[in-house]
Motif scaffolding. Structure first.
Motif, short mmCIF file in Angstrom:
data_model
loop_
_atom_site.label_atom_id
_atom_site.label_comp_id
_atom_site.label_asym_id
_atom_site.label_seq_id
_atom_site.Cartn_x
_atom_site.Cartn_y
_atom_site.Cartn_z
N MET A 1 -85.33 -2.52 14.86
CA MET A 1 -83.61 -3.73 13.70
C MET A 1 -84.40 -3.61 12.19
SD MET A 1 -81.04 -5.02 12.98
CE MET A 1 -80.27 -5.64 14.70
N THR A 2 -83.69 -3.39 11.51
CA THR A 2 -83.89 -2.73 9.38
C THR A 2 -82.79 -4.15 8.66
OG1 THR A 2 -82.81 -1.44 9.27
CG2 THR A 2 -84.72 -0.70 10.35
N TRP A 3 -83.22 -4.77 7.87
CA TRP A 3 -82.47 -5.30 6.82
C TRP A 3 -80.86 -4.68 6.53
CZ3 TRP A 3 -82.72 -10.24 7.14
CH2 TRP A 3 -83.90 -10.78 6.72
N PRO A 4 -81.47 -3.14 6.50
CA PRO A 4 -80.02 -2.81 5.88
C PRO A 4 -79.16 -2.57 7.18
CG PRO A 4 -81.59 -1.11 4.91
CD PRO A 4 -82.53 -2.61 6.13
N ALA A 5 -79.89 -2.51 8.43
CA ALA A 5 -78.95 -2.98 9.87
C ALA A 5 -78.08 -4.27 9.97
CB ALA A 5 -79.51 -2.39 11.07
N LEU A 6 -79.05 -4.53 9.37
CA LEU A 6 -78.42 -6.72 9.81
C LEU A 6 -77.61 -7.04 8.77
CD1 LEU A 6 -79.14 -8.73 11.52
CD2 LEU A 6 -80.51 -9.62 9.60
N VAL A 7 -77.98 -6.37 7.03
CA VAL A 7 -77.14 -6.72 6.48
C VAL A 7 -75.50 -5.79 6.56
CG1 VAL A 7 -76.40 -6.16 4.35
CG2 VAL A 7 -78.54 -7.23 5.14
N ALA A 8 -75.23 -4.76 7.25
CA ALA A 8 -74.08 -4.14 7.86
C ALA A 8 -73.53 -4.47 8.68
CB ALA A 8 -74.83 -2.59 8.31
N ALA A 9 -74.00 -4.71 10.20
CA ALA A 9 -73.74 -6.08 10.89
C ALA A 9 -72.95 -6.85 10.20
CB ALA A 9 -74.49 -6.19 12.17
N VAL A 10 -73.60 -7.84 9.41
CA VAL A 10 -73.18 -9.06 8.96
C VAL A 10 -71.92 -9.33 8.26
CG1 VAL A 10 -73.52 -11.08 7.24
CG2 VAL A 10 -75.01 -10.35 9.41
N LEU A 11 -71.70 -7.41 7.39
CA LEU A 11 -70.62 -6.64 6.62
C LEU A 11 -69.46 -6.72 7.54
CD1 LEU A 11 -72.07 -5.04 3.68
CD2 LEU A 11 -71.23 -7.59 3.51
N HIS A 75 -75.75 3.00 12.45
CA HIS A 75 -77.27 3.78 12.57
C HIS A 75 -78.12 4.84 11.76
CE1 HIS A 75 -79.09 6.93 15.00
NE2 HIS A 75 -78.23 8.12 14.66
N GLU A 76 -77.11 5.12 10.73
CA GLU A 76 -78.26 5.48 9.12
C GLU A 76 -79.13 4.68 8.57
OE1 GLU A 76 -79.08 8.43 6.51
OE2 GLU A 76 -77.88 8.50 8.17
N GLY A 77 -78.75 3.08 9.11
CA GLY A 77 -79.39 2.27 8.31
C GLY A 77 -80.25 1.57 8.88
N VAL A 80 -85.47 3.43 9.51
CA VAL A 80 -86.34 2.84 8.73
C VAL A 80 -86.38 3.64 7.13
CG1 VAL A 80 -87.89 1.66 10.22
CG2 VAL A 80 -88.72 4.06 9.42
N GLY A 81 -86.59 5.52 7.49
CA GLY A 81 -86.98 6.50 5.99
C GLY A 81 -85.52 5.80 5.05
N THR A 82 -83.94 5.65 5.23
CA THR A 82 -83.21 5.83 4.47
C THR A 82 -83.55 4.34 4.02
OG1 THR A 82 -81.68 5.58 6.30
CG2 THR A 82 -80.64 3.97 4.86
N PRO A 83 -83.34 4.56 2.03
CA PRO A 83 -83.31 3.51 1.10
C PRO A 83 -83.01 2.52 1.74
CG PRO A 83 -82.34 5.90 0.60
CD PRO A 83 -82.65 6.06 2.22
N SER A 84 -82.82 1.60 0.97
CA SER A 84 -82.78 -0.53 1.46
C SER A 84 -81.23 0.22 1.10
CB SER A 84 -83.21 -1.49 0.78
OG SER A 84 -82.90 -1.52 -0.80
N TRP A 85 -80.06 -0.02 0.07
CA TRP A 85 -79.47 0.20 -0.01
C TRP A 85 -78.13 1.80 1.02
CZ3 TRP A 85 -75.81 -3.77 -0.90
CH2 TRP A 85 -76.56 -4.83 -1.21
N GLY A 86 -79.51 2.18 1.55
CA GLY A 86 -78.20 3.00 2.03
C GLY A 86 -78.01 5.00 0.49
N VAL A 87 -77.48 5.86 1.55
CA VAL A 87 -77.29 6.90 1.37
C VAL A 87 -75.59 6.76 0.92
CG1 VAL A 87 -78.97 8.48 1.73
CG2 VAL A 87 -76.99 8.20 2.83
#
Length: 194
Positions: A1-11, A75-77, A80-87
């Motif tokens: 679980m990464t922070w971007p994935a968690l933020v995306a889930a909350v949004l 999935h993208e978020g 771990v290689g994805t930038p924090s705000w994503g592409v």
């Protein structure tokens, strides 16, 4: 679980909550009451058929499209290689996210018109806003694009709730009166039979 994935889930949950509110706050109760008021069995059957089959198909399709776009984003978020705000979102995910919400809101407009004879101008404005935002969101990182979608969805739903305040009170008063009548009948039956 990464922070971007968690933020995306909350949004994603925030958008889903707005869509839930748009349907269940007033429209679902109003549709039920419209069916109760229809006395002609053929007219009631036609209303039920149109509202709960044909017009619910785009409601469900909108939810599925949104979920499909959100799945790709999460999935993208999670990588771990994805930038924090994503592409920037791929075109399919972008169209699934924004198109799914727009299709859902469009179906609610048609349901409101058919069942309540009510124009839903703020929701129409919300769909237009989503259409305008698609090119902008396409150039943003994925979490920013999802944040823009969540804010736009809540603005449209909030504006519709404010505009529907009078109708909302009426629909909820009727629903409460029906609930109290049912509870009174159940209490009377229990008192007699138990």
């Amino acid at each position: 679980m990464t922070w971007p994935a968690l933020v995306a889930a909350v949004l994603g949950v925030a958008v889903a909550a707005a869509l839930w509110w748009a349907y269940f706050d007033t429209l679902a109760l109003g549709m039920e009451q419209t069916l109760h008021r229809a006395r002609d069995p053929a007219a009631r059957a036609a209303l039920a058929r149109d509202a709960y089959t044909y017009l619910h198909l785009p409601v469900i399709a909108g939810v599925i499209l949104f979920a499909l776009g959100l799945k790709g984003l999460i999935h993208e978020g999670a990588d771990v290689g994805t930038p924090s705000w994503g592409v920037p979102l791929p075109n399919f995910d972008l169209l699934a996210l924004y198109g799914g919400v727009a299709l859902y809101l469009l179906a609610l407009i048609v349901l409101g018109r058919k069942m309540l004879a009510a124009p839903r101008w703020p929701t129409i404005g919300g769909i237009l806003l989503l259409l305008v935002l698609v090119p902008v969101a396409g150039s943003l990182p994925e979490l920013s694009a999802l944040t823009v979608l969540a804010v736009a969805t809540w603005l449209a739903v909030g504006a519709q709730t404010i505009v529907d305040a009078h109708r909302r009170r009426g629909v909820r008063q009727v629903a409460l009166a029906e609930q109290l009548a049912v509870e009174e009948e159940q209490t009377r039956w229990r008192g007699h039979h138990l």
